[in-house]
Design a protein around this motif. Structure first.
Motif: not given
Ligand code: 6R9
Length: 611
Positions: A424-439, A451-463
């Motif tokens: 359930g945890r992610v790892r935040v990277l430091g300056p200039d390291e490449v990874g997935e952009l998250a907000l 719409v009609d897709d709570p599973e896909r919505y839930a998958k858009a979030f982690a930690d």
């Protein structure tokens, strides 16, 4: 100032003029970053004790009561018709009439209303009328073919479609039986006599609305901040388009970011070239700029470099929001053409939608005397999240820094390219390291559902993070640099295209056994869609068949169809049987093939399957 809401039967609201004045942003990014919070901004907006809030009211009506009443809200340019204008007061009244017309058709809270239209007064009135009726507005890209149109109308449970005859007859009428939710089709280009069966002329529906409209009793729907307002379809890697839902309070983010990143304020003449069928066309083609009280210029003609420079010059455009593909087309026409014009009014040039080449940033200085400022956001975020803010030193090639009130980070990737989530945890990277952009979620225009897709919505979030699907790095000064997408989604001319949707359409051709679709780099469009096709036994590759498949795709899909076809009898597969688009793309680009541990070996080598 008269209290509009009370006078017109609505609840009392404090307008969003309470957002601090729009002083030019020069130099004050740091101050805003330290002091701005969405919580405080929400308080400015939440005037009504019962928490009511309606986007269209905030965008238009409050200006119609004040000093901007007679300011032009929208000026419609056209190649074929004379220019027309609507002031804020006229726009308020005409959108009230549109809301009345929709209500007379039975449209109410939560119902979906869709447009499949070019830039036209009918489109803007439908957007605002829908919101005022408390219904949910959903734009469709007019260049979509029948399959994407029908699929989105169906998935969105759309009740009313506003379009023109040709689009209706070709893209919707043959599939009407598959659209049980669709009750009304309003056609903008017909009179009573010619309307095809099952449709109503827009003019007739609007006329009925005008007859029934009484300004002294008309009420804007008392929607709540969290009620659905907008539905934008976007593409993912699976076949099903994702319907991202935004709520009424999104207007606060449209407003604040239009101020912060686009630098909009009353008196501005603003031109956003995005097609109204995509999210930029809604957030920054309509709602954000109107909420700032500017004059919007909109042109129904297709791209033409000379015409564009004329518009920038003759309309005295002050802020110009466009896309890299459009800038590259201007660049191609040569800087000489730009120099035949003067742009003394132009203050700010801004870009969105795809990677902005550093050359385009610098070219802006040559052409306009201004560097192009990049912005980054997505359908899901609803509003700009990262920007080279006015007044901030632009770093060509960087998308800029997060909007005040937005926290961005880059997360360590797993083997599939997306953020690795362990326990359930992610790892935040430091300056200039490449990874997935998250907000970090929490801004008002954050999407609230697919719409009609709570599973896909839930998958858009982690930690506690929203995962964007983009790869990026953030430098030590907080500037965000785009690296690429973490998935197979294609971005062509600024428009997201789901590979699976394209593959499924091509699979319907009788000669096609299997398809893999990728984005192939293109100097103008950023990427174009290229399809690798395996033919069924009895069919031979030929240039004629390739042309036929291109035409077949175009007929079904419209402008999102593949432009190039390659025949390949040995598409690489994963062990689970999926075409490996990543490998097709790597081969196309001559890149290292990367981790091949999941490739189905025999098939990848063109031999027979092992089982
Ligand atoms: C507003 C919009 C979102 C995707 C996004 C990213 C790409 C957007 C960009 C950019 C590089 C930029 N994208 N802005 N890539 N530089 N400044 O475009 O929404 O259609 O949902 O697309 O577009 O890949 O994830 P949407």
């Amino acid at each position: 100032m008269a209290d509009l809401a009370v006078q017109r039967g609505g609840a009392q609201r404090r307008p969003i003029e309470h957002v601090p004045a729009l002083a030019p942003l020069v130099g004050d990014y740091e101050a805003r970053r330290r002091s701005f919070t969405w919580e405080a901004a929400r308080d400015w907006l939440r005037g009504d004790d019962e928490g009511h809030l309606n986007m269209a009211h905030e965008a238009v009506d409050r200006h119609a009561e004040g000093p901007l009443a007679d300011t032009v809200a929208i000026r419609f340019l056209s190649r074929v018709a004379p220019t027309t204008e609507l002031t804020y007061a006229q726009l308020r009244e005409q959108s009230d009439v549109a809301a009345t017309a929709l209500r007379r058709l039975g449209v109410g809270p939560g119902d979906g209303v869709c447009t499949l239209l070019p830039r036209s007064p009918e489109l803007y009135l439908t957007v605002l009328g829908t919101l005022k009726a408390g219904a949910v507005y959903c734009p469709l890209f007019p260049a979509f073919g029948p399959e994407p149109v029908v699929e989105r109308l169906r998935l969105g449970h759309i009740r009313v479609l506003v379009t023109d005859t040709q689009s209706y007859v070709r893209k919707c009428e043959p599939h009407r039986d598959a659209l049980p939710d669709l009750r009304h089709v309003l056609l903008t280009d017909v009179g009573d006599a010619e309307a095809p069966a099952g449709t109503t002329p827009w003019s007739v529906a609007l006329g009925a609305g005008a007859t029934a409209y009484d300004p002294s009793t008309f009420t804007v729907a008392l929607t709540r901040a969290d009620d659905p307002a907008l539905l934008h379809f976007t593409s993912g890697t699976t076949g099903k388009p994702k319907g991202a839902v935004h709520v009424h309070e999104a207007i606060l983010a449209h407003h604040v970011t239009a101020e912060f990143a686009l630098d909009l304020r009353p008196g501005d003449v603003y031109w956003c070239t995005a097609d109204p069928g995509w999210v930029t066309g809604t957030s920054y083609g309509i709602l954000g700029p109107l909420s700032c009280g500017v004059t919007i210029v909109t042109d129904s003609a297709d791209f033409d470099a000379r015409r564009w420079y004329r518009i920038l010059q003759d309309e005295r455009v002050t802020v110009f929001y466009t896309a890299p593909t459009a800038l590259r087309m201007l660049m191609r026409a040569g800087v000489g053409l730009a120099r035949e014009h003067t742009f003394p009014a132009l203050r700010h040039v801004v870009s969105v939608g795809e990677p902005l080449n550093p050359e385009a940033v610098v070219w802006g200085v040559d052409a306009f005397g201004l560097p192009v400022h990049d912005t980054w956001w997505q359908t899901e975020t609803g509003a700009i999240m990262v920007s080279n803010f006015p007044g901030m030193p632009v770093r060509p090639g960087s998308m800029g820094r997060p909007v005040p009130g937005v926290v961005a980070a880059v997360l360590a990737q797993g083997p599939d390219g997306r953020a690795a989530v362990e326990g359930g945890r992610v790892r935040v990277l430091g300056p200039d390291e490449v990874g997935e952009l998250a907000l970090r979620p929490g801004w008002p225009s954050m999407f609230r559902a697919y719409v009609d897709d709570p599973e896909r919505y839930a998958k858009a979030f982690a930690d506690g993070w929203y995962l964007s699907g983009d790869l990026a790095r953030i430098d030590a000064d907080g500037y965000v640099w785009f690296i690429g997408r973490a998935d197979d989604v294609i971005k062509s001319a600024g428009h997201l295209i789901g590979p699976f949707e394209v593959e499924s359409a091509l699979m319907e051709h009788p000669a096609v056994a299997e398809v893999g679709v990728i984005g192939k780099p293109d100097p103008l469009a950023g990427e174009i869609v290229k399809a690798f096709v395996t033919l069924k036994v009895g069919h031979e590759p030929s240039p004629a068949l390739a042309r036929e498949l291109v035409a077949f795709g175009r007929h079904r899909l419209g402008s999102v169809a593949p432009r190039e076809i390659a025949f390949d009898q040995a598409l690489p597969h994963t062990r689970s049987g999926k075409v490996m688009r990543r490998l097709l793309r790597a081969r196309e680009l001559g890149l290292p093939e990367g981790d091949l541990s999941t490739v189905e070996r025999p098939s990848a080598q063109g031999g027979e399957g092992e089982s």
